[in-house]
Write a protein that holds these residues in place. Structure first.
Motif, PDB file in Angstrom:
ATOM      1  N   TYR A   1      -3.423 -23.007   4.361  1.00  0.00           N
ATOM      2  CA  TYR A   1      -2.590 -23.925   5.143  1.00  0.00           C
ATOM      3  C   TYR A   1      -3.446 -25.006   5.796  1.00  0.00           C
ATOM      4  CZ  TYR A   1       1.694 -21.134   4.801  1.00  0.00           C
ATOM      5  OH  TYR A   1       2.820 -20.496   4.340  1.00  0.00           O
ATOM      6  N   TYR A   2      -4.599 -24.600   6.318  1.00  0.00           N
ATOM      7  CA  TYR A   2      -5.482 -25.569   6.963  1.00  0.00           C
ATOM      8  C   TYR A   2      -5.922 -26.646   5.980  1.00  0.00           C
ATOM      9  CZ  TYR A   2      -9.645 -27.555   9.139  1.00  0.00           C
ATOM     10  OH  TYR A   2     -10.566 -28.428   9.635  1.00  0.00           O
ATOM     11  N   LYS A   3      -6.353 -26.228   4.792  1.00  0.00           N
ATOM     12  CA  LYS A   3      -6.824 -27.190   3.792  1.00  0.00           C
ATOM     13  C   LYS A   3      -5.663 -28.038   3.261  1.00  0.00           C
ATOM     14  CE  LYS A   3     -10.299 -27.801   2.566  1.00  0.00           C
ATOM     15  NZ  LYS A   3     -11.398 -28.659   3.057  1.00  0.00           N
ATOM     16  N   LEU A   4      -4.497 -27.444   3.155  1.00  0.00           N
ATOM     17  CA  LEU A   4      -3.321 -28.207   2.725  1.00  0.00           C
ATOM     18  C   LEU A   4      -3.005 -29.292   3.758  1.00  0.00           C
ATOM     19  CD1 LEU A   4      -1.247 -28.258   0.417  1.00  0.00           C
ATOM     20  CD2 LEU A   4       0.197 -26.743   1.780  1.00  0.00           C
ATOM     21  N   ALA A   5      -3.194 -28.963   5.025  1.00  0.00           N
ATOM     22  CA  ALA A   5      -3.004 -29.959   6.085  1.00  0.00           C
ATOM     23  C   ALA A   5      -4.000 -31.098   5.945  1.00  0.00           C
ATOM     24  CB  ALA A   5      -3.143 -29.296   7.458  1.00  0.00           C
ATOM     25  N   MET A   6      -5.249 -30.772   5.576  1.00  0.00           N
ATOM     26  CA  MET A   6      -6.252 -31.814   5.398  1.00  0.00           C
ATOM     27  C   MET A   6      -5.869 -32.756   4.261  1.00  0.00           C
ATOM     28  SD  MET A   6      -8.322 -31.157   7.830  1.00  0.00           S
ATOM     29  CE  MET A   6      -6.891 -30.462   8.685  1.00  0.00           C
ATOM     30  N   VAL A   7      -5.278 -32.204   3.209  1.00  0.00           N
ATOM     31  CA  VAL A   7      -4.791 -33.040   2.105  1.00  0.00           C
ATOM     32  C   VAL A   7      -3.693 -33.977   2.608  1.00  0.00           C
ATOM     33  CG1 VAL A   7      -3.515 -33.028  -0.078  1.00  0.00           C
ATOM     34  CG2 VAL A   7      -5.398 -31.426   0.264  1.00  0.00           C
TER      35      VAL A   7
ATOM     36  N   GLU B   1      -4.644 -32.527  -7.165  1.00  0.00           N
ATOM     37  CA  GLU B   1      -5.076 -31.266  -7.773  1.00  0.00           C
ATOM     38  C   GLU B   1      -5.433 -30.234  -6.708  1.00  0.00           C
ATOM     39  OE1 GLU B   1      -6.117 -34.245  -8.539  1.00  0.00           O
ATOM     40  OE2 GLU B   1      -6.087 -34.552 -10.717  1.00  0.00           O
ATOM     41  N   ALA B   2      -6.068 -30.709  -5.610  1.00  0.00           N
ATOM     42  CA  ALA B   2      -6.416 -29.794  -4.518  1.00  0.00           C
ATOM     43  C   ALA B   2      -5.160 -29.167  -3.921  1.00  0.00           C
ATOM     44  CB  ALA B   2      -7.194 -30.547  -3.438  1.00  0.00           C
ATOM     45  N   SER B   3      -4.139 -29.990  -3.719  1.00  0.00           N
ATOM     46  CA  SER B   3      -2.882 -29.487  -3.161  1.00  0.00           C
ATOM     47  C   SER B   3      -2.269 -28.412  -4.045  1.00  0.00           C
ATOM     48  CB  SER B   3      -1.894 -30.651  -2.988  1.00  0.00           C
ATOM     49  OG  SER B   3      -0.654 -30.191  -2.517  1.00  0.00           O
ATOM     50  N   ILE B   4      -2.311 -28.628  -5.351  1.00  0.00           N
ATOM     51  CA  ILE B   4      -1.750 -27.641  -6.284  1.00  0.00           C
ATOM     52  C   ILE B   4      -2.475 -26.307  -6.142  1.00  0.00           C
ATOM     53  CG2 ILE B   4      -1.521 -27.046  -8.734  1.00  0.00           C
ATOM     54  CD1 ILE B   4      -1.059 -30.060  -9.244  1.00  0.00           C
ATOM     55  N   GLN B   5      -3.794 -26.349  -6.044  1.00  0.00           N
ATOM     56  CA  GLN B   5      -4.573 -25.109  -5.947  1.00  0.00           C
ATOM     57  C   GLN B   5      -4.328 -24.403  -4.616  1.00  0.00           C
ATOM     58  OE1 GLN B   5      -4.933 -24.784  -8.991  1.00  0.00           O
ATOM     59  NE2 GLN B   5      -7.106 -24.280  -9.127  1.00  0.00           N
ATOM     60  N   TYR B   6      -4.219 -25.154  -3.541  1.00  0.00           N
ATOM     61  CA  TYR B   6      -3.943 -24.521  -2.242  1.00  0.00           C
ATOM     62  C   TYR B   6      -2.553 -23.879  -2.247  1.00  0.00           C
ATOM     63  CZ  TYR B   6      -7.960 -27.248  -0.615  1.00  0.00           C
ATOM     64  OH  TYR B   6      -9.211 -27.787  -0.459  1.00  0.00           O
ATOM     65  N   ARG B   7      -1.599 -24.538  -2.882  1.00  0.00           N
ATOM     66  CA  ARG B   7      -0.252 -23.962  -2.971  1.00  0.00           C
ATOM     67  C   ARG B   7      -0.239 -22.725  -3.863  1.00  0.00           C
ATOM     68  NH1 ARG B   7       3.327 -27.439  -0.567  1.00  0.00           N
ATOM     69  NH2 ARG B   7       2.553 -29.570  -0.278  1.00  0.00           N
ATOM     70  N   ASN B   8      -1.081 -22.736  -4.890  1.00  0.00           N
ATOM     71  CA  ASN B   8      -1.211 -21.535  -5.731  1.00  0.00           C
ATOM     72  C   ASN B   8      -1.748 -20.364  -4.911  1.00  0.00           C
ATOM     73  OD1 ASN B   8      -0.210 -22.568  -8.134  1.00  0.00           O
ATOM     74  ND2 ASN B   8      -2.214 -23.334  -8.802  1.00  0.00           N
ATOM     75  N   ALA B   9      -2.694 -20.664  -4.030  1.00  0.00           N
ATOM     76  CA  ALA B   9      -3.243 -19.617  -3.162  1.00  0.00           C
ATOM     77  C   ALA B   9      -2.151 -19.043  -2.261  1.00  0.00           C
ATOM     78  CB  ALA B   9      -4.385 -20.174  -2.319  1.00  0.00           C
ATOM     79  N   LEU B  10      -1.288 -19.933  -1.752  1.00  0.00           N
ATOM     80  CA  LEU B  10      -0.214 -19.481  -0.858  1.00  0.00           C
ATOM     81  C   LEU B  10       0.864 -18.696  -1.601  1.00  0.00           C
ATOM     82  CD1 LEU B  10       0.055 -22.656   1.397  1.00  0.00           C
ATOM     83  CD2 LEU B  10      -0.748 -20.386   2.080  1.00  0.00           C
ATOM     84  N   LYS B  11       0.984 -18.919  -2.898  1.00  0.00           N
ATOM     85  CA  LYS B  11       1.923 -18.103  -3.679  1.00  0.00           C
ATOM     86  C   LYS B  11       1.463 -16.646  -3.724  1.00  0.00           C
ATOM     87  CE  LYS B  11       3.580 -21.803  -6.713  1.00  0.00           C
ATOM     88  NZ  LYS B  11       3.564 -22.340  -8.102  1.00  0.00           N
ATOM     89  N   ARG B  12       0.121 -16.453  -3.663  1.00  0.00           N
ATOM     90  CA  ARG B  12      -0.427 -15.090  -3.662  1.00  0.00           C
ATOM     91  C   ARG B  12      -0.368 -14.476  -2.280  1.00  0.00           C
ATOM     92  NH1 ARG B  12      -0.312 -17.815  -8.292  1.00  0.00           N
ATOM     93  NH2 ARG B  12      -0.953 -16.479 -10.037  1.00  0.00           N
ATOM     94  N   ASP B  13      -0.423 -15.322  -1.243  1.00  0.00           N
ATOM     95  CA  ASP B  13      -0.400 -14.802   0.123  1.00  0.00           C
ATOM     96  C   ASP B  13       0.178 -15.888   1.028  1.00  0.00           C
ATOM     97  OD1 ASP B  13      -0.761 -13.792   2.634  1.00  0.00           O
ATOM     98  OD2 ASP B  13      -2.926 -13.467   2.449  1.00  0.00           O
ATOM     99  N   GLN B  14       1.419 -15.722   1.428  1.00  0.00           N
ATOM    100  CA  GLN B  14       2.096 -16.729   2.236  1.00  0.00           C
ATOM    101  C   GLN B  14       1.595 -16.778   3.677  1.00  0.00           C
ATOM    102  OE1 GLN B  14       6.360 -16.334   1.935  1.00  0.00           O
ATOM    103  NE2 GLN B  14       6.360 -16.574  -0.296  1.00  0.00           N
ATOM    104  N   LYS B  15       0.688 -15.881   4.026  1.00  0.00           N
ATOM    105  CA  LYS B  15       0.109 -15.896   5.371  1.00  0.00           C
ATOM    106  C   LYS B  15      -1.397 -16.183   5.326  1.00  0.00           C
ATOM    107  CE  LYS B  15       3.507 -12.797   7.488  1.00  0.00           C
ATOM    108  NZ  LYS B  15       3.711 -11.573   8.308  1.00  0.00           N
ATOM    109  N   TYR B  16      -1.791 -16.939   4.322  1.00  0.00           N
ATOM    110  CA  TYR B  16      -3.214 -17.240   4.118  1.00  0.00           C
ATOM    111  C   TYR B  16      -3.568 -18.508   4.905  1.00  0.00           C
ATOM    112  CZ  TYR B  16      -7.625 -17.554   1.508  1.00  0.00           C
ATOM    113  OH  TYR B  16      -8.957 -17.604   1.137  1.00  0.00           O
TER     114      TYR B  16
ATOM    115  N   VAL C   1      -7.780 -13.489  -6.016  1.00  0.00           N
ATOM    116  CA  VAL C   1      -7.184 -14.652  -6.676  1.00  0.00           C
ATOM    117  C   VAL C   1      -6.963 -15.795  -5.694  1.00  0.00           C
ATOM    118  CG1 VAL C   1      -5.154 -15.480  -7.917  1.00  0.00           C
ATOM    119  CG2 VAL C   1      -6.081 -13.226  -8.438  1.00  0.00           C
ATOM    120  N   LYS C   2      -6.482 -15.489  -4.493  1.00  0.00           N
ATOM    121  CA  LYS C   2      -6.199 -16.561  -3.530  1.00  0.00           C
ATOM    122  C   LYS C   2      -7.496 -17.273  -3.113  1.00  0.00           C
ATOM    123  CE  LYS C   2      -6.297 -13.712   0.700  1.00  0.00           C
ATOM    124  NZ  LYS C   2      -5.483 -13.134   1.785  1.00  0.00           N
ATOM    125  N   LYS C   3      -8.578 -16.505  -3.010  1.00  0.00           N
ATOM    126  CA  LYS C   3      -9.858 -17.126  -2.647  1.00  0.00           C
ATOM    127  C   LYS C   3     -10.362 -18.032  -3.757  1.00  0.00           C
ATOM    128  CE  LYS C   3     -11.319 -13.494   0.570  1.00  0.00           C
ATOM    129  NZ  LYS C   3     -12.268 -12.395   0.830  1.00  0.00           N
TER     130      LYS C   3
END
Length: 492
Positions: A65-71, A46-61, A27-29
């Motif tokens: 975090y890298y892509k969220l930083a790019m946003v 929208e990208a930020s929302i999806q990256y945060r959804n991924a982190l909800k599944r795995d807080q050490k993903y 799911v996180k992928k």
């Protein structure tokens, strides 16, 4: 029997699909991939929302975090970028390119916004050293070490340690040259190398680098402005500095920001006819440059020629009635500075007649009410103005004045502090805050506030008087008298 076996197979497949859809690693992928699609289309929210959804599944993903930083970098959220990059560096393995890109970007942010904090600089040194340990010819490693040494040189000179500063400059220059040898002609390194050489007094070398940057990119503003300043201020070559501005104008005929700089250049040299000619050239572009008359009016305003500024603003109204209110507000600013409050009030009334909901005009109208003593009405109006424009520091300042006039001390304090937070160099709320502090026996705080004002404007007489009053309140009569006598001597 065959049908039963077929049903069993289908059920098994469906169960497998269902279990995959619930597998956090799968799911996180999916969220990451979805976020990447939005990111590539420039849909960063929208990208930020999806990256945060991924982190909800795995807080050490780490990848999320890298892509969220790019946003965050794309949207100008520096704090968000720093936070996400830190986590990316921690969580991404050092055999992944994104780990090192995150380390480089984090270092750049620390150098740009860290204000020389030792903790941040230590992290930059650690990351750069690791880059060079992996690859002695790391371009990023050498340029980051160069930036680090340049920052330390600046701090040393500021702290009046010139020998230490010179040593750091030499090291910075060597690192920039090494980086340039690895990846020649990179604009950022060439500019930093030029700055280092200029700081070290090698003006010839710095000029050659600035001109090489201009040759590569004729639109790059900083190369022109820094070369101009070096020639004018440090080398005392006004004629050559003038030619740099003319080159910038010739290379960028649609970039009108260089023209006011040239006009100021002529004004400072007493060449008024040349100055006026440049200002007239700005106005000749009014059809393609909507800010032409505002620019010229503002130029005169900054020069202290309020009457000429008003003349230009009024000419702008005649040429472009769509911007009438904007020009009128600039006229009001000049009139207020000249002490012509009644004339300013008349023009403000005209603005409100054309647009009763103009927030700036309503705010100014309320301050006129405040000056007349109609505190209750002014307070209500200013509160409404602040509600509509919560980021306007002037409105917060005037609301603070209204609260103070009503004896509402804490409400006034909060509004003054908010105005200062929104605009740190705004002196008026600092002065009124300091007066409030003195009036209520907060002498240490008043002393600190007055010192902050004098750091912004060392000749501010009101701040000096407040500082003296604070010292007297602290029973430091000798210091208070010495401070006032010192200022008196400065102005004799």
């Amino acid at each position: 029997m065959r049908s039963i076996r077929l049903i069993a197979v289908v059920l098994a497949v469906l169960v497998g699909l269902a279990s995959c859809s619930r597998d956090p690693s799968v799911v996180k992928k999916r969220y990451l991939e979805s976020g990447n699609k939005y990111f590539d289309k420039g849909r960063y929210k929208e990208a930020s929302i999806q990256y945060r959804n991924a982190l909800k599944r795995d807080q050490k993903y780490g990848p999320a975090y890298y892509k969220l930083a790019m946003v965050s970098l794309k949207t100008g959220d520096v704090n968000g970028a720093v936070s996400a990059l830190r986590r990316a560096v921690e969580l991404l393995h050092d055999d992944q390119p994104d780990h090192w890109d995150a380390a480089v970007r984090l270092s750049e942010l620390y150098l740009a916004f860290g204000k020389g904090e030792k903790t941040f600089l230590d992290d930059v040194e650690k990351y750069a050293t690791e880059l060079l340990k992996r690859d002695a010819n790391s371009y990023d490693g050498h340029r980051l070490i160069g930036d680090l040494k340049f920052t330390k040189a600046s701090e040393a000179f500021k702290d009046k340690h010139p020998d230490e500063g010179e040593a750091f400059l030499k090291e910075a220059t060597a690192e920039y040259r090494r980086a340039d040898s690895i990846k020649p002609g990179q604009q950022g390194v060439l500019m930093q190398l030029a700055r280092a050489l200029a700081a070290d007094g090698d003006y010839t070398g710095a000029e050659a680098l600035y001109r090489s940057v201009i040759a590569q990119d004729k639109t790059y503003q900083y190369a022109y402005t820094e070369l101009y300043r070096m020639l004018l201020v440090f080398q005392k070559k006004p004629a050559e500095a003038e030619q740099v501005l003319k080159l910038a104008i010739a290379n960028n005929p649609k970039q009108f920001g260089y023209l006011p700089v040239l006009a100021r250049h002529y004004g400072a040299l007493g060449r008024r006819d040349d100055m006026v000619a440049v200002l007239n050239e700005i106005k000749s572009h009014a059809k393609e440059y909507a800010q032409a008359y505002l620019t010229v009016g503002d130029f005169y305003f900054v020069m202290g020629d309020g009457d000429s500024a008003i003349k230009e603003y009024r000419e702008g109204i005649a040429k472009d009635s769509k911007q009438k209110a904007t020009y009128q507000k600039h006229v009001i600013e000049v009139l207020m500075l000249q002490g012509k409050r009644s004339e300013a009030a008349e023009i403000n009334s005209e603005i409100l007649k054309d647009n009763p909901n103009d927030n700036d005009a309503r705010g100014l109208s309320a301050t006129f009410l405040l000056d007349k003593g109609d505190i209750a009405k002014a307070l209500a109006e200013l509160q409404a103005v602040v509600t509509r424009a919560p980021q306007n520091p002037v409105s917060h300042f005037n609301l603070g004045r209204a609260h103070y006039a009503r004896g509402e001390i804490e409400q006034a304090r909060q509004q003054f502090l908010k105005a200062i937070e929104l605009k740190p160099d705004y002196i008026l709320p600092r002065i009124d805050l300091a007066r409030l502090q003195v009036a209520h026996g907060e002498f240490d705080a008043a002393l600190k506030t007055s010192e902050q004002i004098l750091n912004i404007d060392k000749n501010n007489g009101a701040a000096a008087l407040i500082q003296s009053a604070a010292l007297m309140g602290m029973k430091k009569f000798g210091e208070s008298r010495a401070m006032l006598e010192g200022r008196s001597e400065e102005h004799t």
